[in-house]
Design a protein around this motif. Sequence first.
Motif, PDB file in Angstrom:
ATOM      1  N   ARG A 227       0.818  -1.227   0.000  1.00  0.00           N
ATOM      2  CA  ARG A 227       0.000   0.000   0.000  1.00  0.00           C
ATOM      3  C   ARG A 227       0.842   1.263   0.000  1.00  0.00           C
ATOM      4  O   ARG A 227       0.472   2.284  -0.566  1.00  0.00           O
ATOM      5  CB  ARG A 227      -0.929   0.031   1.220  1.00  0.00           C
ATOM      6  CG  ARG A 227      -1.847  -1.152   1.357  1.00  0.00           C
ATOM      7  CD  ARG A 227      -2.774  -1.311   0.180  1.00  0.00           C
ATOM      8  NE  ARG A 227      -3.286  -2.676   0.140  1.00  0.00           N
ATOM      9  CZ  ARG A 227      -3.837  -3.250  -0.924  1.00  0.00           C
ATOM     10  NH1 ARG A 227      -3.925  -2.588  -2.065  1.00  0.00           N
ATOM     11  NH2 ARG A 227      -4.283  -4.480  -0.871  1.00  0.00           N
ATOM     12  N   ARG A 228       1.972   1.232   0.678  1.00  0.00           N
ATOM     13  CA  ARG A 228       2.757   2.446   0.859  1.00  0.00           C
ATOM     14  C   ARG A 228       3.475   2.868  -0.422  1.00  0.00           C
ATOM     15  O   ARG A 228       3.727   4.046  -0.635  1.00  0.00           O
ATOM     16  CB  ARG A 228       3.783   2.218   1.978  1.00  0.00           C
ATOM     17  CG  ARG A 228       3.878   3.317   2.992  1.00  0.00           C
ATOM     18  CD  ARG A 228       4.776   2.898   4.142  1.00  0.00           C
ATOM     19  NE  ARG A 228       4.025   2.201   5.175  1.00  0.00           N
ATOM     20  CZ  ARG A 228       3.561   2.796   6.277  1.00  0.00           C
ATOM     21  NH1 ARG A 228       3.782   4.074   6.476  1.00  0.00           N
ATOM     22  NH2 ARG A 228       2.892   2.118   7.184  1.00  0.00           N
ATOM     23  N   GLY A 269       3.265  -5.206   7.412  1.00  0.00           N
ATOM     24  CA  GLY A 269       2.185  -6.052   7.896  1.00  0.00           C
ATOM     25  C   GLY A 269       0.876  -5.374   7.538  1.00  0.00           C
ATOM     26  O   GLY A 269       0.788  -4.143   7.579  1.00  0.00           O
ATOM     27  N   GLN A 270      -0.124  -6.139   7.147  1.00  0.00           N
ATOM     28  CA  GLN A 270      -1.436  -5.540   6.850  1.00  0.00           C
ATOM     29  C   GLN A 270      -2.458  -6.139   7.798  1.00  0.00           C
ATOM     30  O   GLN A 270      -2.511  -7.359   7.964  1.00  0.00           O
ATOM     31  CB  GLN A 270      -1.868  -5.853   5.416  1.00  0.00           C
ATOM     32  CG  GLN A 270      -0.999  -5.225   4.351  1.00  0.00           C
ATOM     33  CD  GLN A 270      -1.440  -5.598   2.939  1.00  0.00           C
ATOM     34  OE1 GLN A 270      -2.164  -6.578   2.741  1.00  0.00           O
ATOM     35  NE2 GLN A 270      -0.992  -4.824   1.966  1.00  0.00           N
ATOM     36  N   ILE A 271      -3.280  -5.292   8.385  1.00  0.00           N
ATOM     37  CA  ILE A 271      -4.346  -5.789   9.246  1.00  0.00           C
ATOM     38  C   ILE A 271      -5.677  -5.545   8.577  1.00  0.00           C
ATOM     39  O   ILE A 271      -5.944  -4.451   8.090  1.00  0.00           O
ATOM     40  CB  ILE A 271      -4.278  -5.142  10.643  1.00  0.00           C
ATOM     41  CG1 ILE A 271      -3.111  -5.790  11.398  1.00  0.00           C
ATOM     42  CG2 ILE A 271      -5.577  -5.331  11.426  1.00  0.00           C
ATOM     43  CD1 ILE A 271      -2.853  -5.252  12.762  1.00  0.00           C
TER      44      ILE A 271
ATOM     45  N   GLU B 291      -0.212  -1.568   7.557  1.00  0.00           N
ATOM     46  CA  GLU B 291      -1.113  -0.975   6.580  1.00  0.00           C
ATOM     47  C   GLU B 291      -2.473  -1.633   6.809  1.00  0.00           C
ATOM     48  O   GLU B 291      -2.561  -2.669   7.453  1.00  0.00           O
ATOM     49  CB  GLU B 291      -0.704  -1.332   5.159  1.00  0.00           C
ATOM     50  CG  GLU B 291       0.744  -1.125   4.845  1.00  0.00           C
ATOM     51  CD  GLU B 291       1.100  -1.576   3.427  1.00  0.00           C
ATOM     52  OE1 GLU B 291       1.962  -0.946   2.828  1.00  0.00           O
ATOM     53  OE2 GLU B 291       0.498  -2.566   2.939  1.00  0.00           O
ATOM     54  N   ALA B 292      -3.534  -1.022   6.261  1.00  0.00           N
ATOM     55  CA  ALA B 292      -4.800  -1.752   6.182  1.00  0.00           C
ATOM     56  C   ALA B 292      -4.811  -2.490   4.852  1.00  0.00           C
ATOM     57  O   ALA B 292      -3.958  -2.262   4.000  1.00  0.00           O
ATOM     58  CB  ALA B 292      -5.967  -0.788   6.267  1.00  0.00           C
ATOM     59  N   ILE B 293      -5.758  -3.395   4.676  1.00  0.00           N
ATOM     60  CA  ILE B 293      -5.822  -4.128   3.414  1.00  0.00           C
ATOM     61  C   ILE B 293      -6.053  -3.164   2.248  1.00  0.00           C
ATOM     62  O   ILE B 293      -5.478  -3.325   1.180  1.00  0.00           O
ATOM     63  CB  ILE B 293      -6.960  -5.185   3.467  1.00  0.00           C
ATOM     64  CG1 ILE B 293      -6.722  -6.167   4.607  1.00  0.00           C
ATOM     65  CG2 ILE B 293      -7.093  -5.909   2.138  1.00  0.00           C
ATOM     66  CD1 ILE B 293      -5.541  -7.083   4.452  1.00  0.00           C
ATOM     67  N   ASN B 294      -6.881  -2.157   2.471  1.00  0.00           N
ATOM     68  CA  ASN B 294      -7.224  -1.262   1.362  1.00  0.00           C
ATOM     69  C   ASN B 294      -6.686   0.154   1.506  1.00  0.00           C
ATOM     70  O   ASN B 294      -7.228   1.083   0.928  1.00  0.00           O
ATOM     71  CB  ASN B 294      -8.747  -1.212   1.202  1.00  0.00           C
ATOM     72  CG  ASN B 294      -9.294  -2.572   0.838  1.00  0.00           C
ATOM     73  OD1 ASN B 294      -8.767  -3.227  -0.058  1.00  0.00           O
ATOM     74  ND2 ASN B 294     -10.309  -3.022   1.549  1.00  0.00           N
TER      75      ASN B 294
END
Lengths: 313, 313
Positions: A227-228, A269-271, B291-294
């Motif tokens: 995402r980043r 990490g993604q939550i 990060e979040a998933i989206n």
Amino acid sequence: MAKYILSDPNFSDGKRKEVIDQIIAPYRNRPGLKLIGYEPDADFDRLPVELLGRPEVMKDAILESCAKAYELIDMEKQTGHHPRIGAVDTIEIYPAKDVTIEECRELAEEIGKEIFKRHQVPVFFTGKNARRPDREGLTAIRKGNYEGLRDAVLKDPSRAPDLGPAKLHPTAGATIVGALEQHDAYFNVVLDTTDVAIAKKLASYIRGRTGGFTNIQGTIGLPNKHRRTGKDVAIISIEVSNPLQTPLHRIYNLLKAEAARYGVNVLAGQICGTIAAEVLVQTAEWYLQLEAINGPWDYKTQILENHLLELEG
Amino acid sequence: MAKYILSDPNFSDGKRKEVIDQIIAPYRNRPGLKLIGYEPDADFDRLPVELLGRPEVMKDAILESCAKAYELIDMEKQTGHHPRIGAVDTIEIYPAKDVTIEECRELAEEIGKEIFKRHQVPVFFTGKNARRPDREGLTAIRKGNYEGLRDAVLKDPSRAPDLGPAKLHPTAGATIVGALEQHDAYFNVVLDTTDVAIAKKLASYIRGRTGGFTNIQGTIGLPNKHRRTGKDVAIISIEVSNPLQTPLHRIYNLLKAEAARYGVNVLAGQICGTIAAEVLVQTAEWYLQLEAINGPWDYKTQILENHLLELEG
């Protein structure tokens, strides 16, 4: 003290907006209930919902919503990639505040019985409501998915539902209901590679079944994006059933070390969805090696929100 | 929505149990108020208290407690090592839930005025209530401590209180009152050395005044113990005025790197009293590169307790 529970029912339609809207409607504008979120996934043809609320309000809302799903979803036409066995696939109940796991277990019992009574949809009990140890998790219940279970249940007595006769509902399939101590954490680890084979290999190292952590059943390696940076990457998608016992930093650090063996960096990490503050505070506690001034670090008394929730109770 | 504020008044007696009990009594068994804790410190001759509660209830309780402190503590006899200017040294007010900083500012204003009206104890306003920029922090107000201020206030107009004539109360001294956005974090970093000179050197690297972080005014190096091992160590004791802007992991990592220059390891972080979950979640967010998933990681919507507090409101 106000009692609150958490629930994340999963419905088997991630595509049709008008169906999704009708399934979600009972969760809106209901005093004592909060619809935290819902994220229809068209690829999975699945609708996960996150709810927080008072037990009785939640029970009524879930039953209304299930009635809609049983009416509108035909499992003979549904084609999801995600493991599932019915129009309403799972209803899991967790304690959120001032509720015991026993109260959650009883509530899940009532919901399961109502579902069978009102709709004749067979019910499999899981978690604390499981009738057999192999049904405490979802894997054994869901083996073969809707299509496999539909056929197996007719001839294999060990696949029979806990409520209802040994056959699935012709359109609604079956539903899994149960109380669990701890909400699963949905945690992805993002690798700086597009090679999904490496992600799959690493996923196997942490999965309980192949020698990894007991609290990790579901893991997959998938292509995705960081995402980043927007970079194409491979991710390891992890479902952790008790993230207080198998903390995220331990999983993250292990994957970091193992990824290095393939010359791959871990990017993030993604939550997905919500997580209890305690799970992340535990990571900070480890990283900062926290202590209190006069003894061990104490999450219960040292976090301001815990006192606020107690006062509000 | 139920409004809650946080306050940590500090009283100048950490030794006499019967006095401490009378100062604390108004905070007990008061609906809408929670006494989070209090830790009398005999060396400092100081009693820090932590409170959470509804604004009006808090105001009444604080005023009752101050009345006792003004009656029972004589600053001419008090001998604390901690900086202080009065029997009630500081009353700081912070928003905890559904309260604006403007509401906190008004409440602090009322408390200050009542203190002067009822007890003729001069008041210095700090934080959002400060009449002058140099009084937004405590350092300029407390310069010279009780003894120094008692003499300076008689001849130096720049040291005059904001409420009351230019002299201290003969036994109660003066009191500092003000609203602040953010509760300070009290964070110690534990070094694997007994050499306090190294701790003092490192403390100077992070203190704003000597080139460190703007949100760190108070830091000291002290002998102490590592709680986990019982080892004698030196600690750096840090007061962080905005730990969301200057996060604990950044301070910890900087000290780790600088300590290595002296061949010293960092053993632990110690947190004194309560801290907002967000401060520690921020450390986890950094460490796990969340990060979040989206999209980006979102503390507000992804932490379960935030939804629970909203529902309860």
